[in-house]
Design a protein around this motif. Structure first.
Motif, mmCIF file in Angstrom:
data_model
loop_
_atom_site.group_PDB
_atom_site.id
_atom_site.type_symbol
_atom_site.label_atom_id
_atom_site.label_comp_id
_atom_site.label_asym_id
_atom_site.label_seq_id
_atom_site.Cartn_x
_atom_site.Cartn_y
_atom_site.Cartn_z
ATOM 1 N N GLU A 112 86.110 55.239 4.144
ATOM 2 C CA GLU A 112 85.564 53.928 3.815
ATOM 3 C C GLU A 112 86.462 53.143 2.857
ATOM 4 O O GLU A 112 86.145 52.021 2.487
ATOM 5 C CB GLU A 112 84.167 54.094 3.208
ATOM 6 N N LEU A 113 87.568 53.739 2.485
ATOM 7 C CA LEU A 113 88.523 53.090 1.591
ATOM 8 C C LEU A 113 89.735 52.621 2.383
ATOM 9 O O LEU A 113 90.171 53.287 3.324
ATOM 10 C CB LEU A 113 88.969 54.064 0.503
ATOM 11 N N SER A 114 90.293 51.508 1.995
ATOM 12 C CA SER A 114 91.513 51.022 2.635
ATOM 13 C C SER A 114 92.710 51.786 2.083
ATOM 14 O O SER A 114 92.663 52.314 0.962
ATOM 15 C CB SER A 114 91.691 49.532 2.354
ATOM 16 N N PRO A 115 93.817 51.860 2.839
ATOM 17 C CA PRO A 115 95.016 52.490 2.294
ATOM 18 C C PRO A 115 95.450 51.879 0.962
ATOM 19 O O PRO A 115 95.929 52.585 0.078
ATOM 20 C CB PRO A 115 96.058 52.242 3.395
ATOM 21 N N LEU A 116 95.256 50.571 0.814
ATOM 22 C CA LEU A 116 95.631 49.917 -0.436
ATOM 23 C C LEU A 116 94.816 50.454 -1.613
ATOM 24 O O LEU A 116 95.342 50.652 -2.713
ATOM 25 C CB LEU A 116 95.436 48.402 -0.314
ATOM 26 N N GLN A 117 93.542 50.728 -1.382
ATOM 27 C CA GLN A 117 92.711 51.294 -2.449
ATOM 28 C C GLN A 117 93.157 52.709 -2.810
ATOM 29 O O GLN A 117 93.149 53.091 -3.987
ATOM 30 C CB GLN A 117 91.239 51.282 -2.024
ATOM 31 N N HIS A 156 94.514 58.730 3.690
ATOM 32 C CA HIS A 156 93.805 58.948 4.946
ATOM 33 C C HIS A 156 93.523 57.610 5.622
ATOM 34 O O HIS A 156 93.027 56.675 4.994
ATOM 35 C CB HIS A 156 92.483 59.674 4.693
ATOM 36 N N VAL A 157 93.846 57.529 6.909
ATOM 37 C CA VAL A 157 93.533 56.325 7.678
ATOM 38 C C VAL A 157 92.858 56.739 8.986
ATOM 39 O O VAL A 157 93.190 57.783 9.552
ATOM 40 C CB VAL A 157 94.788 55.477 7.980
ATOM 41 N N PRO A 158 91.920 55.966 9.468
ATOM 42 C CA PRO A 158 91.231 56.324 10.711
ATOM 43 C C PRO A 158 92.125 56.137 11.923
ATOM 44 O O PRO A 158 93.118 55.400 11.892
ATOM 45 C CB PRO A 158 90.052 55.348 10.737
ATOM 46 N N GLU A 159 91.772 56.793 13.007
ATOM 47 C CA GLU A 159 92.558 56.690 14.239
ATOM 48 C C GLU A 159 92.654 55.259 14.728
ATOM 49 O O GLU A 159 93.665 54.837 15.278
ATOM 50 C CB GLU A 159 91.943 57.581 15.328
ATOM 51 N N SER A 160 91.601 54.481 14.500
ATOM 52 C CA SER A 160 91.558 53.104 14.998
ATOM 53 C C SER A 160 92.412 52.137 14.189
ATOM 54 O O SER A 160 92.589 50.987 14.572
ATOM 55 C CB SER A 160 90.098 52.605 14.995
ATOM 56 N N TYR A 161 92.959 52.609 13.074
ATOM 57 C CA TYR A 161 93.744 51.729 12.201
ATOM 58 C C TYR A 161 94.995 51.277 12.953
ATOM 59 O O TYR A 161 95.759 52.086 13.471
ATOM 60 C CB TYR A 161 94.128 52.484 10.938
ATOM 61 N N SER A 162 95.227 49.982 13.002
ATOM 62 C CA SER A 162 96.325 49.443 13.816
ATOM 63 C C SER A 162 97.678 49.730 13.175
ATOM 64 O O SER A 162 97.804 49.790 11.946
ATOM 65 C CB SER A 162 96.167 47.931 13.989
ATOM 66 N N TYR A 163 98.694 49.864 14.029
ATOM 67 C CA TYR A 163 100.038 50.107 13.510
ATOM 68 C C TYR A 163 100.536 48.913 12.710
ATOM 69 O O TYR A 163 101.257 49.077 11.707
ATOM 70 C CB TYR A 163 101.011 50.404 14.652
ATOM 71 N N SER A 164 100.164 47.703 13.111
ATOM 72 C CA SER A 164 100.613 46.511 12.392
ATOM 73 C C SER A 164 100.146 46.523 10.941
ATOM 74 O O SER A 164 100.833 46.010 10.050
ATOM 75 C CB SER A 164 100.118 45.245 13.102
ATOM 76 N N SER A 165 98.982 47.117 10.690
ATOM 77 C CA SER A 165 98.500 47.239 9.317
ATOM 78 C C SER A 165 99.107 48.468 8.622
ATOM 79 O O SER A 165 99.410 48.435 7.436
ATOM 80 C CB SER A 165 96.981 47.374 9.304
#
Length: 600
Positions: free
Chosen positions: A533-538, A559-568
């Motif tokens: 529930e946290l963003s990579p920036l957090q 940790h990032v979810p599978e759905s996290y876009s490569y552009s981000s």
């Protein structure tokens, strides 16, 4: 908080103790209870005391048995036993000369270190690129990635069964001609499975990326006699680079060039798809090293929290913050900061004693370790402690509290090391004038700097935040290190001594405490934030505020979810660099990728 876990509360905690830390020899169980384990460890540490050893043993035992301070796993498993083991969890091996004899000498040293229970880090930047010729023998090199497979096979052989798997870090410079092969090696399943991989990122490379410049791939001229495929060398100009194994900058032959942004994109795409390689900002690591005046660093321990010189090592321990929260979940919730500071003082003494009582796989390691007496006092249970104080991990308020805690630990650790220097002397490589000029030391309170100038200091480095996987489970599944909680309830896979895997259903410590206190999981406070529930920036921001008060480094996985876009995703490492971190690792959840933890 009043002694919430003076015994083993969960089935998994007991499993961890029985299979990793409980002492038995020749079928005879020596540790009947967890208290016996803590007594054994406290007694062993107190043997390094010249005076009042009985009193110190009692102080150590009280801190350990209340789970306020959790030493590294090798300490708990080995201290006070008859086993021929080291009490150090992590080592960095020596500089590998570019010769077959040196390569296999270092394989042997790595095997001995793993056999004794230590994880290892190895820098492979000194090995010639694939296809190049040795100046003396004219032999064709198969390249560093090929030789890394020998280390990987050795690790498999040394630790093929049991509850402990081999842990190795492999690094390669970003300007090594084989860097693209290194970046892509884990795209093929089953390759280098015992290694964590990290690219050594230089400031010149980051600047080249920012300016969209070409990037030269080079290797020291002294080690190269020619090239099998002459077309592979795009020009024969030499450039000067700082390189492992050499003093100062040396002339290097240019093997090729490519756009810096292209290489950066290859690193990020491999990380997005394979969770590796991580990055180590090696110039920053060296610039901020308290001992830059006497050593060069090219590698870290397997999880990245301790950058170390050749044959360096560090023994670690973590303050369990969950044990210092008063009136949890209420409006009056607070942390017992004096209790934390007292534990930090004791932790420094305990870890310094560990150096004195430990065995070492290699004499070179003992010599290096005694010269600096590096230790790493860290934290665990941070996320749970914040939840218990009603503070959101991803908020400014949560980060401010975390930074305040780490600042107090840092200052108290340095004060404790100064006190030890008064009676035990400073570490041998201490040179007051040079040490006091180091950036981390200069930002300490004036009173601490004055104390160092007057009395010296016992340990060159004092702070590090480790992953604390097993010891956090031992302590009742508190959130590990500085990581946010993974989930409220989840499944965890644990290795057994026979190599099989057990599956445990576990609850996060703070979540379990809430349910026990209020009888229901309904209406959880907003502070119960999970990693996903946290963003990579957090994630990065929390690591950044703590790094300000850590003289070694921090093991942190974004940790990032599978759905996290490569552009981000593609900017995460760049943001880590801009936030002045020393390194960064990410893990994107992908189906069919093996995982220790799994949510429903």
């Amino acid at each position: 908080m009043e002694n919430q876990i003076a015994h083993l509360e969960t089935e998994l905690s007991r499993h961890i103790w029985e299979n990793k830390y409980r002492y038995s020899i020749n079928g005879s169980i020596k540790d009947k209870t967890i208290e016996d384990t803590w007594r054994r460890v406290a007694s062993a540490m107190a043997k390094a005391e010249c005076q009042n050893s009985v009193d110190w043993e009692e102080a150590f035992f009280e801190t350990l048995s209340n789970f306020k301070f959790l030493p590294g796993g090798r300490i708990i498993a080995g201290a006070g036993t008859e086993r021929n083991v080291t009490l150090f969890n992590c080592f960095v091996m020596g500089v590998i000369d570019d010769s077959i004899s040196s390569i296999f000498d270092h394989v042997k040293e790595g095997a001995l270190t793993l056999q004794w229970g230590g994880g290892i880090g190895c820098d492979f930047s000194t090995l010639r690129p694939k296809g190049s010729l040795a100046r003396s023998t004219n032999n064709i090199s198969s390249g560093p990635v090929s030789f890394m497979k020998i280390w990987d096979a050795m690790c498999d052989t040394m630790l093929s069964t049991g509850a402990r798997r081999g842990a190795m870090m492999g690094t390669l410079r970003c300007d090594h001609p084989d860097i693209q092969s290194f970046i892509d090696v884990k795209k093929e399943p089953g390759i280098l499975t015992n290694f964590n991989l990290s690219v050594l990122i230089t400031e010149d490379f980051v600047n080249a990326v920012n300016k969209d410049e070409e990037w030269l791939l080079v290797f020291p001229e002294k080690e190269i006699s020619g090239q099998v495929d002459k077309d592979a060398i795009q020009n024969t100009d030499s450039v000067y680079r700082k390189w492992p194994g050499f003093k100062g900058k040396v002339p290097c032959r240019v093997f090729g060039k490519l756009k810096a942004k292209k290489l950066w994109a290859e690193i990020m795409k491999a990380n997005y798809n394979c969770a590796e390689p991580g990055v180590l900002f090696i110039d920053r690591i060296n610039a901020l090293n308290n001992l830059k005046y006497t050593e060069d660093i090219f590698c870290t321990n397997p999880c990245g929290e301790v950058p170390l010189p050749p044959y360096g090592a560090c023994n670690l321990g973590s303050i369990n913050l969950t044990q210092f929260i008063k009136r949890p979940f209420t409006k009056e919730a607070a942390i017992d900061m004096e209790g934390v500071k007292e534990t930090a003082r004791l932790a420094v003494r305990m870890l310094d004693n560990v150096i004195s009582i430990s065995n070492f796989p290699l004499e070179k390691q003992k010599i290096r370790i005694y010269r600096s007496r590096r230790i790493g006092v860290g934290i665990t249970g941070l996320a749970d402690a914040l939840i218990m104080m009603n503070k959101d991990y991803g908020s400014n308020q949560g980060r401010e509290m975390a930074e305040n805690i780490m600042r107090e630990i840092s200052h108290e650790a340095y004060r404790s090391s100064i006190e030890l220097a008064k009676t035990r002397g400073s570490f041998p490589d201490f040179k007051a004038q040079a040490y006091l000029k180091r950036p981390f030391i200069k930002q300490l309170p004036a009173s601490i700097q004055q104390g160092i100038k007057k009395y010296g200091i016992r340990n060159s480095h004092l702070l590090s935040i480790a992953p604390t996987g097993s010891i956090s489970l031992l302590a009742g599944n508190v959130s590990s290190g500085l990581e946010p909680i993974f989930d409220y309830e989840y499944s965890r896979n644990v290795l057994n001594p026979n190599g099989s895997v057990s599956h445990y259903r576990v609850r996060d410590f703070a979540y379990r405490l809430w349910v026990e206190k209020y009888g229901s999981a309904n209406n959880l406070p907003d502070a119960f934030v999970r990693a996903r529930e946290l963003s990579p920036l957090q994630h990065l921001k929390m690591q950044a505020v703590l790094q300000r008060h850590v003289d070694n480094s921090i093991s942190k996985t974004i940790h990032v979810p599978e759905s996290y876009s490569y552009s981000s995703f593609k900017n995460i490492y760049k943001e880590a660099y801009d936030m002045k971190l020393k390194g960064c690792t990410t893990y994107r959840t992908v189906k069919n990728r093996s995982a220790v933890l799994s949510s429903d």
